[in-house]
Write an enzyme that holds these catalytic residues in place. Structure first.
Site, short mmCIF file in Angstrom:
data_model
loop_
_atom_site.label_atom_id
_atom_site.label_comp_id
_atom_site.label_asym_id
_atom_site.label_seq_id
_atom_site.Cartn_x
_atom_site.Cartn_y
_atom_site.Cartn_z
CD1 TRP A 1 -7.82 3.64 -2.24
CD2 TRP A 1 -9.32 4.77 -3.46
NE1 TRP A 1 -7.73 4.96 -1.89
CE2 TRP A 1 -8.65 5.68 -2.62
CE3 TRP A 1 -10.30 5.24 -4.32
CZ2 TRP A 1 -8.92 7.04 -2.61
CZ3 TRP A 1 -10.57 6.61 -4.32
CH2 TRP A 1 -9.89 7.49 -3.48
CG HIS B 1 -5.70 -2.41 0.15
ND1 HIS B 1 -4.90 -2.04 -0.91
CD2 HIS B 1 -5.23 -1.75 1.23
CE1 HIS B 1 -3.99 -1.17 -0.48
NE2 HIS B 1 -4.17 -0.98 0.82
CE LYS C 1 0.23 5.26 -1.94
NZ LYS C 1 -0.74 4.63 -2.74
CB SER D 1 -0.96 -0.07 1.17
OG SER D 1 -2.11 0.67 0.88
C1 GCU Z 1 -5.36 4.92 1.47
C2 GCU Z 1 -4.70 5.67 0.35
C3 GCU Z 1 -3.85 4.76 -0.52
C4 GCU Z 1 -2.91 3.95 0.33
C5 GCU Z 1 -3.67 3.25 1.44
C6 GCU Z 1 -2.76 2.54 2.45
O1 GCU Z 1 -6.33 4.06 0.97
O2 GCU Z 1 -5.68 6.34 -0.37
O3 GCU Z 1 -3.11 5.51 -1.46
O4 GCU Z 1 -2.20 3.04 -0.46
O5 GCU Z 1 -4.40 4.20 2.19
O6 GCU Z 1 -1.59 2.82 2.55
O7 GCU Z 1 -3.30 1.73 3.20
#
Ligand code: GCU
Length: 411
Positions: free
Chosen positions: A343, A392, A256, A252
């Site tokens: 998402w 997710h 990144k 998540s």
């Molecule tokens: C949110 C956010 C995402 C991210 C996620 C996470 O949903 O919008 O960009 O990846 O949190 O880190 O759990």
């Protein structure tokens, strides 16, 4: 600001339909800023790659400092007989900076006991504290900021959180298959809320005064990625680990982070992005699920200030995320999606991996997929990809694929 953890998986008002993806043109990873075309691998390495790195620094994640002078490793705990006799455990504190704002970043390390000689491994970064990755009662509990410390509201971690995220970390399988497992708690590097860059890693480096920050200065994702590089600095001193065969992995926002860690630190031998989505593996120009504007609004501290220029203007950004994946080349890179994680735009994550392939081809490597494979059918060339069923998360299915991929490339 919204509590990041409370943001639901698929907020309303965003596009989740393939048919509604706008027409877009991706920047060509192989066309240099002077208009010339990259001829070969050497041209990529010497000319184009540095340009692409600089654009990601200046427009997306911000510029990070290098390896710091004020850094010291302290082995604070060691056990020859951990995880039921399967592993050795070490806990290391990476001391960063001096004075009041100095940081103590905890690295938890398990090493397979049966190994003969230095082993390859996974260096990971976690959301809630090293102690949440396994029930092992000896794992130190963070003293830095944590989100709602294990269900309480006081932002302090407690023993109640031991092992609460164990399902995300296949430590047993990793160690049984002969790999070291390392993990760092991201809050030890930089707390995940916007405080104007007063806390965490940023005030230890110029500009120490946040008022003097430039739009290209590093933000939190770059900070966490930089912290992973400091973990790798430690692994380079660890005789039982082969620091030249370390995979970096995160999920998540921390996916990144692992992509940027792999892009900005070529010592990482393999790069894994788990459900990283917008600002990670997913193509921003698709505006599918989370958008640049939304991420910059909900999480203003993740990216450098310049990235905000691309709110609702994805097309104007000189890079898109396929070029981030390409920065791992020629090292193996793995992008994983989840079907229910719309998402994060699963197809956009796939298309990004595909868009990186021309750079891999310069090195004689291929991907092996030209369209998104069916669910639970991984493709593993030099680029790996799967979309699994489910939401997710990080699952044992994900880890099984990462281990197979590592067996192929790090053995
Ligand atoms: C949110 C956010 C995402 C991210 C996620 C996470 O949903 O919008 O960009 O990846 O949190 O880190 O759990």
């Amino acid at each position: 600001m919204l509590d990041p953890m409370l943001i639901e998986a698929q907020p309303k008002g965003y596009n989740y339909e393939e048919a509604k993806v706008p027409k877009y043109n991706l920047p060509d990873p192989l066309v240099c800023l002077d208009g010339s075309k990259v001829k070969d691998a050497d041209d990529w390495v010497k000319k184009r790659r540095p340009e692409v790195v600089r654009m990601f620094e200046d427009e997306v994640y911000g510029r990070s400092p290098g390896k710091p002078k004020a850094m010291r490793f302290e082995i604070v705990e060691k056990e020859a007989d951990a995880l039921g006799g399967k592993a050795m455990r070490k806990q290391i504190v990476i001391h960063l900076g001096k004075g009041e704002k100095a940081l103590a970043v905890n690295l938890l390390l398990y090493l397979p006991k049966k190994a003969k000689g230095p082993v390859p491994g996974f260096l990971t970064v976690n959301f809630l504290g090293n102690h949440t990755t396994n029930k092992d009662p000896a794992i130190r509990i963070p003293t830095s900021w944590v989100r709602n410390g294990n269900g309480t509201k006081n932002n302090k971690a407690t023993a109640a959180g031991r092992g609460e995220r164990a399902s995300r970390w296949a430590i047993d399988s990793i160690v049984s298959r002969g790999y070291a497992f390392g993990t760092i708690y991201y809050g030890d590097i930089d707390p995940d809320f916007h405080d104007g860059y007063e806390n965490g890693i940023h005030p230890l480096f110029p500009p120490k005064n946040p008022k003097k920050r430039k739009p290209t200065d590093w933000a939190s994702i770059a900070g966490w990625a930089w912290g992973l590089s400091r973990g790798l600095d430690y692994l380079e001193t660890e005789a039982d680990v082969d620091a030249k065969r370390i995979a970096v992995m995160g999920h998540s926002r921390l996916g990144k982070t692992s992509l940027w860690a792999g892009a900005s630190d070529e010592r990482f031998a393999l790069v894994i992005s788990n459900n990283s989505g917008c600002g990670g593996a997913a193509l921003s120009r698709r505006q599918f699920g989370e958008t640049v504007k939304r991420i910059n609004t909900s999480f203003p501290h993740w990216f450098c200030d310049n990235y905000k220029k691309y709110n609702d203007k994805e097309d104007e950004c000189p890079v898109d995320q396929h070029m981030l994946i390409a920065l791992s080349a020629p090292r193996p890179v793995y992008v994983a999606s989840a079907e229910g994680d719309r998402w994060a735009d699963p197809n956009g994550e796939f298309l990004s991996a595909l868009g990186a392939e021309p750079v891999y081809q310069l090195f004689g490597h291929t991907f092996g997929a030209s369209k998104q494979p069916p669910v639970n059918k991984p493709v593993q060339g030099r680029i790996g990809y799967h979309v699994r069923t489910g939401k997710h998360d990080v699952t044992s299915f994900d880890w099984e694929q990462y281990l197979n991929f590592a067996d192929k490339h790090l053995r």
